[in-house]
Design an enzyme around this catalytic site. Structure first.
Site, PDB file in Angstrom:
ATOM      1  N   SER A   1      38.320   3.986  40.810  1.00 16.03           N
ATOM      2  CA  SER A   1      38.737   3.257  39.614  1.00 16.03           C
ATOM      3  C   SER A   1      40.158   2.770  39.841  1.00 16.03           C
ATOM      4  O   SER A   1      41.103   3.547  39.914  1.00 16.03           O
ATOM      5  CB  SER A   1      38.687   4.154  38.377  1.00 16.03           C
ATOM      6  OG  SER A   1      39.449   3.538  37.355  1.00 16.03           O
TER       7      SER A   1
ATOM      8  N   HIS B   1      35.744  -0.116  41.163  1.00 15.03           N
ATOM      9  CA  HIS B   1      35.455   0.028  39.731  1.00 15.03           C
ATOM     10  C   HIS B   1      36.653  -0.516  38.949  1.00 15.03           C
ATOM     11  O   HIS B   1      37.781  -0.041  39.108  1.00 15.03           O
ATOM     12  CB  HIS B   1      35.210   1.503  39.404  1.00 15.03           C
ATOM     13  CG  HIS B   1      34.826   1.751  37.970  1.00 15.03           C
ATOM     14  ND1 HIS B   1      33.538   1.607  37.507  1.00 15.03           N
ATOM     15  CD2 HIS B   1      35.570   2.137  36.901  1.00 15.03           C
ATOM     16  CE1 HIS B   1      33.497   1.902  36.213  1.00 15.03           C
ATOM     17  NE2 HIS B   1      34.719   2.227  35.819  1.00 15.03           N
TER      18      HIS B   1
ATOM     19  N   ASP C   1      38.298  -1.352  35.303  1.00 13.94           N
ATOM     20  CA  ASP C   1      38.229  -0.996  33.881  1.00 13.94           C
ATOM     21  C   ASP C   1      38.954  -2.021  33.023  1.00 13.94           C
ATOM     22  O   ASP C   1      40.183  -2.107  33.054  1.00 13.94           O
ATOM     23  CB  ASP C   1      38.868   0.384  33.676  1.00 13.94           C
ATOM     24  CG  ASP C   1      38.027   1.488  34.288  1.00 13.94           C
ATOM     25  OD1 ASP C   1      36.856   1.631  33.877  1.00 13.94           O
ATOM     26  OD2 ASP C   1      38.523   2.191  35.181  1.00 13.94           O
TER      27      ASP C   1
ATOM     28  N   MET D   1      39.868  -3.217  29.363  1.00 14.10           N
ATOM     29  CA  MET D   1      39.966  -2.688  27.991  1.00 14.10           C
ATOM     30  C   MET D   1      40.705  -3.673  27.096  1.00 14.10           C
ATOM     31  O   MET D   1      41.680  -4.296  27.532  1.00 14.10           O
ATOM     32  CB  MET D   1      40.725  -1.365  28.000  1.00 14.10           C
ATOM     33  CG  MET D   1      40.192  -0.345  28.984  1.00 14.10           C
ATOM     34  SD  MET D   1      41.000   1.244  28.763  1.00 14.10           S
ATOM     35  CE  MET D   1      40.367   2.120  30.212  1.00 14.10           C
TER      36      MET D   1
ATOM     37  N   HIS E   1      33.675  -2.748  34.415  1.00 11.78           N
ATOM     38  CA  HIS E   1      33.338  -1.886  33.276  1.00 11.78           C
ATOM     39  C   HIS E   1      34.065  -2.439  32.053  1.00 11.78           C
ATOM     40  O   HIS E   1      35.281  -2.286  31.930  1.00 11.78           O
ATOM     41  CB  HIS E   1      33.779  -0.448  33.612  1.00 11.78           C
ATOM     42  CG  HIS E   1      33.557   0.539  32.522  1.00 11.78           C
ATOM     43  ND1 HIS E   1      34.078   1.825  32.564  1.00 11.78           N
ATOM     44  CD2 HIS E   1      32.861   0.464  31.357  1.00 11.78           C
ATOM     45  CE1 HIS E   1      33.712   2.489  31.480  1.00 11.78           C
ATOM     46  NE2 HIS E   1      32.988   1.686  30.726  1.00 11.78           N
TER      47      HIS E   1
ATOM     48  N   MET F   1      35.204  -2.425  28.488  1.00 16.75           N
ATOM     49  CA  MET F   1      35.406  -1.626  27.270  1.00 16.75           C
ATOM     50  C   MET F   1      36.012  -2.552  26.228  1.00 16.75           C
ATOM     51  O   MET F   1      37.181  -2.454  25.866  1.00 16.75           O
ATOM     52  CB  MET F   1      36.312  -0.426  27.590  1.00 16.75           C
ATOM     53  CG  MET F   1      35.546   0.661  28.353  1.00 16.75           C
ATOM     54  SD  MET F   1      36.620   1.750  29.287  1.00 16.75           S
ATOM     55  CE  MET F   1      36.764   0.802  30.797  1.00 16.75           C
TER      56      MET F   1
ATOM     57  N   MET G   1      29.415   8.182  30.583  1.00 16.81           N
ATOM     58  CA  MET G   1      30.837   8.519  30.467  1.00 16.81           C
ATOM     59  C   MET G   1      31.006  10.036  30.380  1.00 16.81           C
ATOM     60  O   MET G   1      30.395  10.690  29.530  1.00 16.81           O
ATOM     61  CB  MET G   1      31.446   7.864  29.219  1.00 16.81           C
ATOM     62  CG  MET G   1      31.513   6.342  29.242  1.00 16.81           C
ATOM     63  SD  MET G   1      32.425   5.639  30.639  1.00 16.81           S
ATOM     64  CE  MET G   1      34.059   6.351  30.431  1.00 16.81           C
TER      65      MET G   1
ATOM     66  N   ASP H   1      31.395   8.459  35.146  1.00 15.24           N
ATOM     67  CA  ASP H   1      32.753   7.907  35.042  1.00 15.24           C
ATOM     68  C   ASP H   1      33.657   8.782  34.189  1.00 15.24           C
ATOM     69  O   ASP H   1      33.451   8.911  32.985  1.00 15.24           O
ATOM     70  CB  ASP H   1      32.661   6.492  34.444  1.00 15.24           C
ATOM     71  CG  ASP H   1      34.001   5.761  34.465  1.00 15.24           C
ATOM     72  OD1 ASP H   1      34.961   6.269  35.080  1.00 15.24           O
ATOM     73  OD2 ASP H   1      34.072   4.670  33.857  1.00 15.24           O
TER      74      ASP H   1
HETATM   75  C1  DX5 Z   1      38.025   5.552  31.428  1.00 16.79           C
HETATM   76  C2  DX5 Z   1      37.656   4.647  32.578  1.00 16.79           C
HETATM   77  C3  DX5 Z   1      37.521   5.398  33.869  1.00 16.79           C
HETATM   78  C4  DX5 Z   1      38.810   6.004  34.362  1.00 16.79           C
HETATM   79  C5  DX5 Z   1      38.516   7.044  35.403  1.00 16.79           C
HETATM   80  O1  DX5 Z   1      37.955   4.837  30.259  1.00 16.79           O
HETATM   81  O2  DX5 Z   1      36.416   4.044  32.321  1.00 16.79           O
HETATM   82  O3  DX5 Z   1      36.951   4.560  34.861  1.00 16.79           O
HETATM   83  O4  DX5 Z   1      39.707   5.048  34.869  1.00 16.79           O
HETATM   84  O5  DX5 Z   1      39.694   7.713  35.734  1.00 16.79           O
HETATM   85  P1  DX5 Z   1      39.701   9.252  36.125  1.00 16.79           P
HETATM   86  O6  DX5 Z   1      38.874   9.402  37.347  1.00 16.79           O
HETATM   87  O7  DX5 Z   1      41.168   9.552  36.339  1.00 16.79           O
HETATM   88  O8  DX5 Z   1      39.134  10.017  34.961  1.00 16.79           O
HETATM   89 ZN    ZN Z   2      35.383   3.013  33.983  1.00 16.46          ZN
END
Ligand code: DX5
Ligand code: ZN
Length: 217
Positions: free
Chosen positions: A7, A32, A34, A36, A65, A67, A136, A174
Site C-alpha cells: 500500500s 495498492h 488508496d 480517499m 482502492h 474510499m 477490510m 487490507d
Molecule cells: C486503509 C487502507 C489500507 C492501508 C493499509 O484504509 O485501505 O490499504 O493503507 O496500511 P497498513 O498495512 O499500514 O494497515
Molecule cells: Zn486499501
C-alpha cells in the site's frame, strides 16, 4: 501464486519515483493505491497528479482502492489513469450491480471492499459478478492500524460463499497485515495481501516484501 500488494500510502512521497522503482524490482506483483475523499472516510489522500506518476513508472498491476462516495462518477477517470483493478466500497454504492458492470465495460477488474462491520453474506447476490473482494481488516481511513482478529472468521465465511457459488472471485485482505498474520490468512483462503506500514516503516522495504512473499508462497 499468492500476491503481495504494497500500500503506497505509507511510502515516502518525497521520493515517489524511487519508491515505485523499488516495488518494480521487488517480489510484489501489485501496487495498492488508496484513494480517499474525506467524506466516505475521515482522511484525504491523493488523486490524479500522483496517479499519473504511478501510471508513468509502474511496471506492475495498478490496484486502485476507492474510499470515496459516488465512485461511479470517477470510475472512467481512474481507468484512464491506468487502473487494472478498481475496487469500490459496498457501503459507498447506491447501485453496486451497475457500478460493477461499468468497471468491467472499461476492461478493468472489478473489486468490492467491505468494512469490518458489514455482513459478508450481503455479497452473496453479487459474488459471481465480482473479480475481487477486499475484506477490510481495519476500518478504512488510515494506515498503521491494528489488524482486527474477527477477520479470520469473516474470511472463512467469505470463502464458503465463493465456493458455494462456484465463483472465481479472489480475496484480498487490507489492513494491519504483517508477518504475524500473513501465513494464517493465506492458509484460510486469502489470495492477495495488502501491506503498508509493515513494509515501508521497516529498515528495508524490499526485503520485507521478499519475506512476506516467501512466507505465503
Ligand atoms: C486503509 C487502507 C489500507 C492501508 C493499509 O484504509 O485501505 O490499504 O493503507 O496500511 P497498513 O498495512 O499500514 O494497515
Ligand atoms: Zn486499501
Amino acid at each position: 501464486m499468492k500476491i503481495i500488494a504494497p500500500s503506497m500510502l505509507s511510502c515516502n512521497f518525497g521520493k515517489l519515483e524511487e519508491e515505485i522503482e523499488m516495488v518494480n524490482k521487488s517480489d510484489a506483483d501489485w501496487f495498492h493505491l488508496d484513494i480517499m475523499d474525506g467524506v466516505f472516510v475521515p482522511n484525504i489522500t491523493f488523486g490524479t497528479p500522483i496517479l499519473d506518476v504511478f501510471k508513468k513508472y509502474s511496471e506492475k498491476h495498478l490496484d486502485m482502492h476507492l474510499m470515496i462516495v459516488n465512485p461511479e462518477n470517477y470510475v472512467e477517470k481512474f481507468a484512464s489513469l491506468g487502473a487494472n483493478t478498481i475496487t469500490v466500497h459496498y457501503e459507498a454504492c447506491d447501485n453496486l450491480k451497475d457500478t460493477i458492470k461499468q468497471i468491467k465495460k472499461l476492461n478493468v477488474k472489478a473489486g468490492v471492499a467491505i468494512n469490518p462491520d458489514t455482513d459478508v453474506s450481503l455479497l452473496k447476490e453479487f459474488i459471481d459478478q465480482i473479480d475481487l473482494v477486499c475484506l477490510m481488516s481495519v476500518f478504512p481511513g488510515f494506515s498503521g492500524q491494528k489488524f482486527i482478529n474477527e477477520t479470520y472468521e469473516r474470511l472463512k465465511s467469505l470463502k464458503t460463499i465463493i465456493s458455494n457459488s462456484n465463483a472465481n472471485t479472489i480475496i484480498q485482505i487490507d489492513g494491519g497485515v504483517s508477518l504475524d498474520n500473513a501465513k494464517k490468512l493465506v492458509s484460510i483462503g486469502a489470495d492477495i495481501l495488502v501491506a503498508g506500514s509493515f513494509v515501508f516503516k521497516s529498515e528495508s522495504p524490499k526485503k520485507t516484501i521478499e519475506k512476506l512473499y516467501t512466507a505465503i508462497n
